[in-house]
Design an enzyme around this catalytic site. Structure first.
Site, PDB file in Angstrom:
ATOM      1  N   TYR A  57       0.845  -1.191   0.000  1.00  0.00           N
ATOM      2  CA  TYR A  57       0.000   0.000   0.000  1.00  0.00           C
ATOM      3  C   TYR A  57       0.881   1.242   0.000  1.00  0.00           C
ATOM      4  O   TYR A  57       1.591   1.519   0.955  1.00  0.00           O
ATOM      5  CB  TYR A  57      -0.912   0.037   1.223  1.00  0.00           C
ATOM      6  N   HIS A 115       0.240 -12.064   1.469  1.00  0.00           N
ATOM      7  CA  HIS A 115      -0.845 -11.304   0.845  1.00  0.00           C
ATOM      8  C   HIS A 115      -1.533 -12.095  -0.270  1.00  0.00           C
ATOM      9  O   HIS A 115      -2.753 -12.016  -0.428  1.00  0.00           O
ATOM     10  CB  HIS A 115      -0.282  -9.996   0.294  1.00  0.00           C
ATOM     11  N   PRO A 142     -15.770  -5.422   3.626  1.00  0.00           N
ATOM     12  CA  PRO A 142     -17.137  -5.822   3.989  1.00  0.00           C
ATOM     13  C   PRO A 142     -18.191  -4.844   3.455  1.00  0.00           C
ATOM     14  O   PRO A 142     -19.379  -5.169   3.467  1.00  0.00           O
ATOM     15  CB  PRO A 142     -17.113  -5.812   5.518  1.00  0.00           C
ATOM     16  N   GLY A 199     -16.709   0.100  -0.778  1.00  0.00           N
ATOM     17  CA  GLY A 199     -17.429   1.364  -0.661  1.00  0.00           C
ATOM     18  C   GLY A 199     -18.735   1.415  -1.410  1.00  0.00           C
ATOM     19  O   GLY A 199     -19.549   2.317  -1.179  1.00  0.00           O
ATOM     20  N   PHE A 200     -18.987   0.437  -2.287  1.00  0.00           N
ATOM     21  CA  PHE A 200     -20.219   0.470  -3.074  1.00  0.00           C
ATOM     22  C   PHE A 200     -21.447   0.345  -2.184  1.00  0.00           C
ATOM     23  O   PHE A 200     -22.467   1.008  -2.404  1.00  0.00           O
ATOM     24  CB  PHE A 200     -20.207  -0.656  -4.113  1.00  0.00           C
TER      25      PHE A 200
END
Length: 340
Positions: free
Chosen positions: A67, A136, A216, A220-221
């Protein structure tokens, strides 16, 4: 619609990761978007958000070396300076970015890479020990036994406390556990991503592994804040996600409208409904929502203040059944590393 927020001073529920893992808050904070992928960041607000999470009793903080790259670990390290005992710190290694073309991704689980990645993360985070260290993505060219063997050496050296895998399949989990106990599997799980119900969650329960659900809120949708593709910033990673494009976006909006209606009837936001649904899937599941703003942290913590009853769950299943989301979770180049 008014957002329900957590009561000031009310304790955050705790859940244990796996049979022998650490006790963590029932929800964790994903820090990825503070540094990249979801539009511009604000370090001061991000650090204030991490502090607010710790103040509220949210102790599981999630980051990764990829990130930024690297800058998110530095940011999290700055935020926990002086507050290290309050945090269960999770980071990851294994996704390799091309310095010349950062959008390109590779995967490595080679033992020497495991060791060097851990040392670099410890330095960036400014800590002596990582609480939970994940691979990852599983490296198809390196046997999982070799990767986990190197990770186990880190535990023996006191650099890492617990081991995890991300987006690994059931057979990989079983093989990994024969080398060293795996504390957590982190995979995407939400109302629109339920692939893990095909075997991964069952394998975790069989093996005594905790399940950490990332995204979860459907990246963001499911917050209901994104109404058009154009709402995404020009550099937003989601512009390249199949679920946010064309006819897929339109179909997913239909599902979201039903979720929003149910949330309105419950007196909560769509985010809170989506989080409460993941929390309802089992006490061994810990969702980590990503946010870089205190106001959304407070809203998401409000999901802990109510429970979904059987009628609620049936209605949610009707409007958002397994497989309802249109489009793959990732572009093909990244999907090849899912569930290996």
């Amino acid at each position: 619609m008014s957002a329900r927020t957590a009561r000031r001073g009310s304790p955050v529920e705790k859940r244990r990761l796996g049979r022998r893992g650490p006790e963590v808050s029932a929800v964790g904070l994903g820090c990825m978007g503070m540094s990249e992928f979801y539009g511009p960041g604000d370090d001061a607000e991000s650090i204030a958000t991490i502090h607010a999470a710790l103040d509220a009793g949210v102790n599981l903080l999630d980051t990764a070396d990829v990130y930024g790259p690297h800058t998110n670990e530095v940011l999290v390290g700055r935020a926990i300076r002086g507050r290290r005992p309050e945090a269960v710190l999770a980071t990851k290694f294994g996704i390799v970015r091309d310095p010349a073309e950062p959008a390109k991704r590779g995967v490595s689980g080679r033992p020497e890479y495991v060791r060097s990645s851990c040392d670099a993360s410890l330095k960036r985070l400014g800590v002596e020990t990582i609480d939970l260290y994940y691979q990852h993505r599983v490296d198809p060219s390196t046997p999982i036994e070799e990767t986990v063997g190197a990770m186990a050496e880190l535990v023996g050296a006191g650099k890492v406390r617990y081991l995890g895998l991300s987006e690994a399949g059931p057979e990989t989990l079983r093989r990994a556990c024969k080398v060293h106990p795996i504390t957590a599997l982190q995979s995407e799980y939400s109302l629109w991503s339920r692939d893990v119900e095909d075997g991964a969650i069952a394998a975790c329960r069989e093996l005594g592994i905790g399940f950490v659900a990332y995204s979860p809120l459907g990246r963001g949708f499911l917050t209901g804040q994104i109404k058009r593709f154009e709402d995404l910033a020009p550099d937003d990673w989601r512009r390249g996600s199949p679920r946010f494009q064309g006819a897929n976006f339109d179909k997913n909006m239909e599902m979201l409208r039903h979720v929003e209606q149910l949330a309105a009837e419950k007196g909560c936001t769509p985010s809170q409904l989506a989080l409460a649904w993941v929390l309802s899937r089992g006490k061994d599941i810990v969702p980590i929502f990503g946010t870089k703003r205190r106001k959304y942290l407070a809203e998401n913590l409000g999901a802990l203040e109510f429970r979904l009853d059987e009628r609620d769950l049936r209605r949610i299943e009707q409007v958002a059944p397994k497989g309802a989301a249109a489009g793959d979770r990732y572009a093909p180049a990244l999907m090849q590393y899912i569930g290996r």
